[in-house]
Design a protein around this motif. Sequence first.
Motif, PDB file in Angstrom:
ATOM      1  N   GLN A   1      22.397 -17.364 106.087  1.00  0.00           N
ATOM      2  CA  GLN A   1      21.176 -18.128 105.895  1.00  0.00           C
ATOM      3  C   GLN A   1      20.431 -17.520 104.711  1.00  0.00           C
TER       4      GLN A   1
ATOM      5  N   ASP B   1      25.613 -26.006 102.444  1.00  0.00           N
ATOM      6  CA  ASP B   1      25.260 -27.164 103.260  1.00  0.00           C
ATOM      7  C   ASP B   1      24.249 -28.073 102.575  1.00  0.00           C
ATOM      8  N   ALA B   2      23.267 -27.489 101.870  1.00  0.00           N
ATOM      9  CA  ALA B   2      22.167 -28.273 101.315  1.00  0.00           C
ATOM     10  C   ALA B   2      22.638 -29.357 100.359  1.00  0.00           C
TER      11      ALA B   2
ATOM     12  N   GLN C   1      14.263 -30.035 101.208  1.00  0.00           N
ATOM     13  CA  GLN C   1      15.246 -30.103 102.283  1.00  0.00           C
ATOM     14  C   GLN C   1      15.419 -28.772 103.000  1.00  0.00           C
ATOM     15  N   THR C   2      15.339 -27.673 102.267  1.00  0.00           N
ATOM     16  CA  THR C   2      15.591 -26.355 102.848  1.00  0.00           C
ATOM     17  C   THR C   2      14.323 -25.630 103.280  1.00  0.00           C
TER      18      THR C   2
ATOM     19  N   GLY D   1      15.399 -20.466 104.902  1.00  0.00           N
ATOM     20  CA  GLY D   1      15.133 -21.617 105.757  1.00  0.00           C
ATOM     21  C   GLY D   1      16.424 -22.249 106.233  1.00  0.00           C
ATOM     22  N   THR D   2      16.657 -23.489 105.820  1.00  0.00           N
ATOM     23  CA  THR D   2      17.897 -24.186 106.175  1.00  0.00           C
ATOM     24  C   THR D   2      18.907 -24.164 105.040  1.00  0.00           C
ATOM     25  N   ASP D   3      18.678 -23.310 104.044  1.00  0.00           N
ATOM     26  CA  ASP D   3      19.635 -23.140 102.946  1.00  0.00           C
ATOM     27  C   ASP D   3      20.710 -22.162 103.407  1.00  0.00           C
ATOM     28  N   THR D   4      21.855 -22.694 103.830  1.00  0.00           N
ATOM     29  CA  THR D   4      22.935 -21.864 104.365  1.00  0.00           C
ATOM     30  C   THR D   4      24.206 -22.051 103.559  1.00  0.00           C
TER      31      THR D   4
END
Length: 312
Positions: free
Chosen positions: A120, A151-152, A250-251, A123-126
Motif C-alpha cells: 500500500q 491497481d489505480a 481515486q487513491t 491510501g488506496t494506491d496499491t
Amino acid sequence: RHGGPRTDSGTRDPTMIDTALASQIEQQLLDTFTWSVDKFPLRGPDGLATPHYGLFRSDTGDCVGPAVSAKYTPHTTEDVVTLAEAAAGAFGDGDGIQVKAHWHNGHVVTVAPSRDYRLQVYGTDTVWPRLIIHAGYDGMPFSAQLGFFRDACRNLAMVRSAGVTTGDSIRHTYCLRERIDDLTNRFRRLTGSWDTVCETIRRLDQQELDLAEFVRDVYPLPAETTRRQRDAYVRRTDKIVRRIMRERQQTGRPTGSPGIVTAWEAFNGVQGYVQHDAKRHGRPSEFTRAIVALRDPAVVRAHDLAMASLTA
C-alpha cells in the motif's frame, strides 16, 4: 512469509522451487505455446542460395524476428519453462501464484504471487509484484525483471534501477544450452527482491518535483517546432496531468501545491499515458500494450528522471 522446499537446517533454499508451482508453470506454458520455432534457409530468385536463414512458427508458418545466420540455434518452450521456474522462486511456494503466457516476438511470461505481497503506497494506491520474463527472437536479451502491477491505473511497469533486473545478451548459437543453464542460476537469485522494489517505490513517493519540467525532459521539443507539434505536445501533457489528478482523487491523495507532484506520480503519469493512451497500430490487447510500454523510450526516460531526482 516464504514457503517452498527447505534445507536440512530448516531454512528455505532459494535455489529450489515448490514442485506444485513448477508443474503449474510447465503446464501453463506448454498449453499456451503449442508450436515450435524452426529455422529454414532463405532463397533468392530462382532458388538462389543465400547465407541467411529465417525463423518460422511451426503452426502458422509466420516469420518470426529478423533473418539469422547458419549458426543460430532457436530457443525452445522447454528453455522458457526452465527459466520461468527458476525466477518464480522469488515468490516462495505456489499458493495463490498466477502464471500468464503471451506471444510477442517471442515468449513473454508473467508470474504474480498471492495478496500477501501487496504494497500500500498511499491510501488506496496499491501495487502488486509481477515477474516478467522475456525470451524473444528479436535480438533482445533473455531477461527476468521484477516489476509491479498498479491497481489505480492497471499499469504494468518496473523499477529498473532497483537492482533486480537479471538478463544476458545470450547469442542463439551452439552454446545456447550452456548459457541458459548459467542464466537459470542467476534467475534463482531474485529471491527477496520485492522488498528492494518496495523501498524504491516508497522513496519515489516521498520525492517532490515540478511536473511541467519533468514532462519537458521526457518529451523535449526541438528548437524549431510546427504548430502541429506544439498542439500535439499540449494534448499529450494535458492527458498526463488529467491522469495524475484523476488518480489522486481515486487513491485519496491530497491535491498539494499546483504543479508539484511526487516522482512516483510523475513516472506513473507518463507510463500510464504510454500504456493506455498512446496510439498503437492495429488493435493490440491490453497485455500487449503493457509489454510494449515496458520498453518505450519515453517510459525509460521517465524512469531515469524519477530515479535521478532521488539523488539530486
